[in-house]
Design a protein around this motif. Structure first.
Motif, PDB file in Angstrom:
ATOM      1  N   ARG A 168     -26.419   2.573 -29.288  1.00  0.00           N
ATOM      2  CA  ARG A 168     -27.354   1.496 -28.705  1.00  0.00           C
ATOM      3  C   ARG A 168     -26.747   1.160 -27.498  1.00  0.00           C
ATOM      4  NH1 ARG A 168     -28.685  -3.156 -33.088  1.00  0.00           N
ATOM      5  NH2 ARG A 168     -29.271  -3.752 -31.076  1.00  0.00           N
ATOM      6  N   ASP A 191     -27.334  -1.627 -25.718  1.00  0.00           N
ATOM      7  CA  ASP A 191     -27.229  -3.125 -25.897  1.00  0.00           C
ATOM      8  C   ASP A 191     -25.950  -3.485 -26.187  1.00  0.00           C
ATOM      9  OD1 ASP A 191     -28.043  -2.449 -28.238  1.00  0.00           O
ATOM     10  OD2 ASP A 191     -29.286  -4.328 -28.446  1.00  0.00           O
ATOM     11  N   VAL A 247     -27.883  -6.754 -20.403  1.00  0.00           N
ATOM     12  CA  VAL A 247     -28.581  -6.833 -21.657  1.00  0.00           C
ATOM     13  C   VAL A 247     -29.573  -7.733 -21.505  1.00  0.00           C
ATOM     14  CG1 VAL A 247     -28.483  -7.142 -24.177  1.00  0.00           C
ATOM     15  CG2 VAL A 247     -26.406  -6.057 -23.081  1.00  0.00           C
ATOM     16  N   LEU A 248     -29.013  -8.959 -20.908  1.00  0.00           N
ATOM     17  CA  LEU A 248     -30.270  -9.997 -20.953  1.00  0.00           C
ATOM     18  C   LEU A 248     -31.297  -9.650 -19.720  1.00  0.00           C
ATOM     19  CD1 LEU A 248     -27.922 -12.880 -21.010  1.00  0.00           C
ATOM     20  CD2 LEU A 248     -29.188 -12.193 -22.816  1.00  0.00           C
ATOM     21  N   GLN A 307     -32.866  -6.835 -19.776  1.00  0.00           N
ATOM     22  CA  GLN A 307     -33.834  -6.046 -20.699  1.00  0.00           C
ATOM     23  C   GLN A 307     -34.434  -6.898 -21.629  1.00  0.00           C
ATOM     24  OE1 GLN A 307     -34.832  -2.958 -19.909  1.00  0.00           O
ATOM     25  NE2 GLN A 307     -33.226  -2.979 -18.120  1.00  0.00           N
ATOM     26  N   THR A 308     -33.720  -7.641 -22.356  1.00  0.00           N
ATOM     27  CA  THR A 308     -34.045  -8.805 -23.426  1.00  0.00           C
ATOM     28  C   THR A 308     -33.586  -9.948 -23.131  1.00  0.00           C
ATOM     29  OG1 THR A 308     -33.743  -6.690 -24.833  1.00  0.00           O
ATOM     30  CG2 THR A 308     -34.154  -8.959 -25.905  1.00  0.00           C
ATOM     31  N   ASN A 332     -33.794 -12.909 -24.332  1.00  0.00           N
ATOM     32  CA  ASN A 332     -33.124 -13.905 -25.264  1.00  0.00           C
ATOM     33  C   ASN A 332     -32.335 -13.188 -26.347  1.00  0.00           C
ATOM     34  OD1 ASN A 332     -33.930 -16.363 -24.327  1.00  0.00           O
ATOM     35  ND2 ASN A 332     -35.944 -15.794 -25.346  1.00  0.00           N
ATOM     36  N   HIS A 333     -31.717 -12.112 -26.056  1.00  0.00           N
ATOM     37  CA  HIS A 333     -31.031 -11.163 -27.184  1.00  0.00           C
ATOM     38  C   HIS A 333     -30.051 -12.200 -27.567  1.00  0.00           C
ATOM     39  CE1 HIS A 333     -28.203  -8.174 -28.586  1.00  0.00           C
ATOM     40  NE2 HIS A 333     -28.903  -7.382 -28.135  1.00  0.00           N
ATOM     41  N   ALA A 369     -26.081 -10.940 -26.690  1.00  0.00           N
ATOM     42  CA  ALA A 369     -25.801 -11.300 -25.293  1.00  0.00           C
ATOM     43  C   ALA A 369     -25.704 -12.831 -24.852  1.00  0.00           C
ATOM     44  CB  ALA A 369     -26.645 -10.451 -24.245  1.00  0.00           C
ATOM     45  N   CYS A 370     -26.729 -13.445 -25.454  1.00  0.00           N
ATOM     46  CA  CYS A 370     -26.833 -15.031 -25.165  1.00  0.00           C
ATOM     47  C   CYS A 370     -25.450 -15.678 -25.563  1.00  0.00           C
ATOM     48  CB  CYS A 370     -27.632 -15.552 -25.587  1.00  0.00           C
ATOM     49  SG  CYS A 370     -29.401 -15.266 -25.161  1.00  0.00           S
ATOM     50  N   ALA A 404     -29.973 -18.287 -28.251  1.00  0.00           N
ATOM     51  CA  ALA A 404     -29.497 -17.403 -29.229  1.00  0.00           C
ATOM     52  C   ALA A 404     -29.839 -18.077 -30.613  1.00  0.00           C
ATOM     53  CB  ALA A 404     -28.011 -17.390 -29.342  1.00  0.00           C
ATOM     54  N   VAL A 406     -33.534 -17.690 -31.589  1.00  0.00           N
ATOM     55  CA  VAL A 406     -34.101 -16.631 -32.046  1.00  0.00           C
ATOM     56  C   VAL A 406     -33.266 -16.197 -33.491  1.00  0.00           C
ATOM     57  CG1 VAL A 406     -33.757 -13.962 -31.794  1.00  0.00           C
ATOM     58  CG2 VAL A 406     -34.121 -15.208 -29.918  1.00  0.00           C
TER      59      VAL A 406
END
Length: 327
Positions: free
Chosen positions: A238, A240, A266-267, A269-270, A272-273, A276-277, A300, A303
């Motif tokens: 993956r 990410d 990463v952030l 693309q996403t 609130n990953h 990564a946050c 983070a 989520v």
């Protein structure tokens, strides 16, 4: 100004390209994997790997008329690195220096390398464990145990010059070309390989002398960082997680701005990953940007409310920012 490299030549006095490599010569057989690079130190007294081609003794004697090979250091025991030993033994009886794990590898005929060396009449074997020092006349080489490509792979490091003999643990990344070493199916391990690259990247490196392809001295750590990311892509499957793990690796090297750029990929693309946050928040915390770090820990936790590491990191950031416990 450095001398240009003629890649069609097989013999190279590396010191003519950069003073860092003074005293190291190279027998180089191009990009192929059938024969490794052979590094010659002490005017032929010490060899690092032996390739796998005929005519080695003749070529050595051509360049070093009074040569006496006293020791051979093997980075690992694949045939393309040790194949020249039989020819060497027709002229000299050097000490063999190799990691003890490699002595147990199985050769054709199901014989171990240890048994094969005994049959060849080798009397002096220095079995390495890692972290030894090999004293030479003009330098001392420190042994790093870097398993992954094979169970007993080693790298050699000259701390005085910042020169790393990386064997098949790391190769140069040429433009967009990705050249990764592959773990041996008989005992290699890609996780160990990534950890070996991670460890080597902490060294002060001015030049890397790989087992294949030409040595490189232009931003050598950048090659190790790229290698680590490419290995993470294979391990994680993956992008990410490969980006996050590489960012953590960069933060560990103290390169926080670059680490943050990996988390931001990463952030983008996403947004609130949670991983990564959290990791970007930790990097900002290390930079003293506590308010921004808290905002990321909150994202983070939105989520994943049960994210205990983010909860604790947020608490520490609040204390650092306000001087008191969070309400």
């Amino acid at each position: 100004m450095e001398n240009p490299v003629d890649y069609n030549e097989t013999f190279h006095t590396l010191g003519r390209y950069t003073p860092i490599l003074e005293g190291i010569d190279l027998l180089y057989y191009g990009n192929g994997r059938l024969s490794s690079n052979i590094y010659v130190l002490e005017a032929g007294r010490t060899l690092v790997d032996l390739g796998n081609f005929g005519g080695l003794v003749e070529e050595l004697e051509e360049h070093y008329p009074y040569i006496q090979v006293e020791r051979v250091i093997f980075t690992h025991a694949h045939l393309d690195h040790i194949g020249g030993l039989g020819e060497i033994l027709t002229r000299w009886t050097p000490q063999i220096i190799i990691h003890r794990e490699e002595l147990e590898c199985r050769l054709p005929g199901n014989v171990s390398l240890r048994e094969a060396l005994q049959e060849m009449g080798i009397k002096e074997i220095w079995e390495l464990k890692g972290n030894e020092e090999i004293p030479l006349s003009d330098r001392t080489l420190r042994v790093f145990y870097t398993p992954g490509h094979t169970p007993g792979s080693i790298s050699l490091y000259d701390p005085a010059k910042g020169v790393l003999f990386s064997g098949d643990t790391a190769f140069p990344m040429i433009g967009e070309e990705i050249l990764l070493t592959a773990p041996d199916p008989q005992g290699g391990d890609i996780q160990e390989l990534a950890e070996a690259v991670r460890m080597l990247a902490h060294l002060d490196i001015n030049a890397i002398l790989p087992g294949h392809l030409f040595p490189f001295w232009d931003k050598p750590r950048e090659h190790l960082k790229r290698t680590y990311f490419e290995l993470q892509l294979q391990i994680q499957g993956r992008e990410d997680m490969a980006l996050i793990n590489t960012g953590i690796f960069l933060a560990d090297l103290g390169e926080l701005d670059e680490a943050i750029s990996f988390f931001d990929r990463v952030l983008k693309q996403t947004p609130n990953h949670p991983g990564a946050c959290f990791t970007k928040g930790l990097a900002l915390y290390q930079q003293g940007k506590f308010k921004e770090a808290i905002e990321l820990f909150d994202r983070a936790l939105e989520v994943v409310p049960s994210f205990q590491e983010a909860q604790q990191a947020r608490r520490m950031a609040v204390i650092a920012l306000t001087g008191r416990e969070p309400e």
